[in-house]
Design an enzyme around this catalytic site. Structure first.
Site, PDB file in Angstrom:
ATOM      1  N   SER A   1      39.581  42.767  50.366  1.00  0.00           N
ATOM      2  CA  SER A   1      38.240  43.335  50.434  1.00  0.00           C
ATOM      3  C   SER A   1      37.707  43.057  51.828  1.00  0.00           C
ATOM      4  CB  SER A   1      37.348  42.664  49.387  1.00  0.00           C
ATOM      5  OG  SER A   1      35.970  42.875  49.656  1.00  0.00           O
TER       6      SER A   1
ATOM      7  N   TYR B   1      34.261  34.991  44.903  1.00  0.00           N
ATOM      8  CA  TYR B   1      34.955  36.210  45.333  1.00  0.00           C
ATOM      9  C   TYR B   1      35.396  36.091  46.791  1.00  0.00           C
ATOM     10  CZ  TYR B   1      35.852  41.262  45.615  1.00  0.00           C
ATOM     11  OH  TYR B   1      36.435  42.503  45.772  1.00  0.00           O
TER      12      TYR B   1
END
Length: 259
Positions: A141, A154
């Site tokens: 990401s 995350y």
């Protein structure tokens, strides 16, 4: 003057005979990657925790469904080992400040998004090494390269995945195995669309305004990324001309990381 590319290039462009395993494949980016690899000729194994969705997705792609909780090592041990292309795409998100973040959920996110990819890579590498060719694609990401508040688990997991991918590249190079991260910004997935709707209702604004003000604030290209756009990069990483592209991260972020 043009020349016939010949059968060698034709074979390189075609992934027929290769086997791919994609996690988080029931929907979103994982499904798009599975579809892209199936189109290239791969036999595709789709792995997801959502039984009805992964069965439906596998039926649509003429693939092989596997219902598995990737936080359980025994579940990974039951997956196929003869895998030429591994796409680690499964993931979850939780948003909360560190002092309010549940410790058990932080641990679960690390297990799903770092430990499980490690176990899957370890599971599949012997076959790739024996064949002398393999592709590991880790769905990271932009948060593998940047941080945001309230996303400690995350961000930590994606940074860990980036490091794992680089070590895999270094170890796999002499065996013909590449390992790379793909780093999307905000992608139009069912999870994100749910977040759009919730924030729009909570703030009394439209979903387009939420996307522009919140999700696309750092992006020079003011639209959400489609899952198929991410899958095209994954397909390219597995195709011809990518042998020297390894140990790196490819941002698909509308120039977010250019800042």
């Amino acid at each position: 003057m043009t020349t016939d590319p010949g059968p060698e290039l034709a074979r390189a462009t075609d992934l027929s005979g290769a086997t791919a395993l994609v996690t988080g494949a029931a929907s979103g980016i994982g499904y798009a990657c599975a579809a892209r690899l199936a189109t290239a000729g791969c036999a595709v194994h789709l792995v997801d925790l959502d039984r009805p969705s992964v069965l439906r997705a596998a039926s649509e792609l003429d693939g092989h469904p596997h219902v598995a909780d990737l936080t359980e090592e025994s579940a990974i041990g039951r997956l196929p080992t003869e895998v030429d292309v591994l796409v680690n795409s499964a993931g979850i998100q939780h948003v909360a400040p560190i002092h309010e973040f549940p410790a058990e959920l932080f641990t679960r996110i690390q297990h799903l998004m770092v430990t499980a990819p490690f176990l899957l890579i370890r599971h599949c590498l012997p076959h790739m090494y024996a064949r002398g060719w393999g592709r590991v694609v880790n769905m990271s990401s932009v948060h593998g390269l940047r941080a945001s508040p309230n996303k400690s688990a995350y961000v930590a997991a994606k940074h860990g995945l980036e490091g794992l991918s680089k070590v895999t590249a270094l170890e796999g190079a002499r065996h013909g195995v590449t390992s790379n991260c793909v780093d999307p910004g905000y992608v139009r997935t069912p999870l994100l669309e749910g977040q759009l709707a919730a924030q729009a209702e909570a703030n009394g604004i439209t979903e387009d305004e939420v996307a522009d003000r919140v999700f696309l604030h750092h992006s020079a290209i003011k639209r959400l990324i489609e899952p198929e756009e991410v899958a095209e990069v994954v397909g390219w990483l597995c195709g011809p001309g990518s042998d020297h592209l390894t140990g790196t991260s490819i941002p698909i972020d509308g120039a977010w990381t250019a800042h």
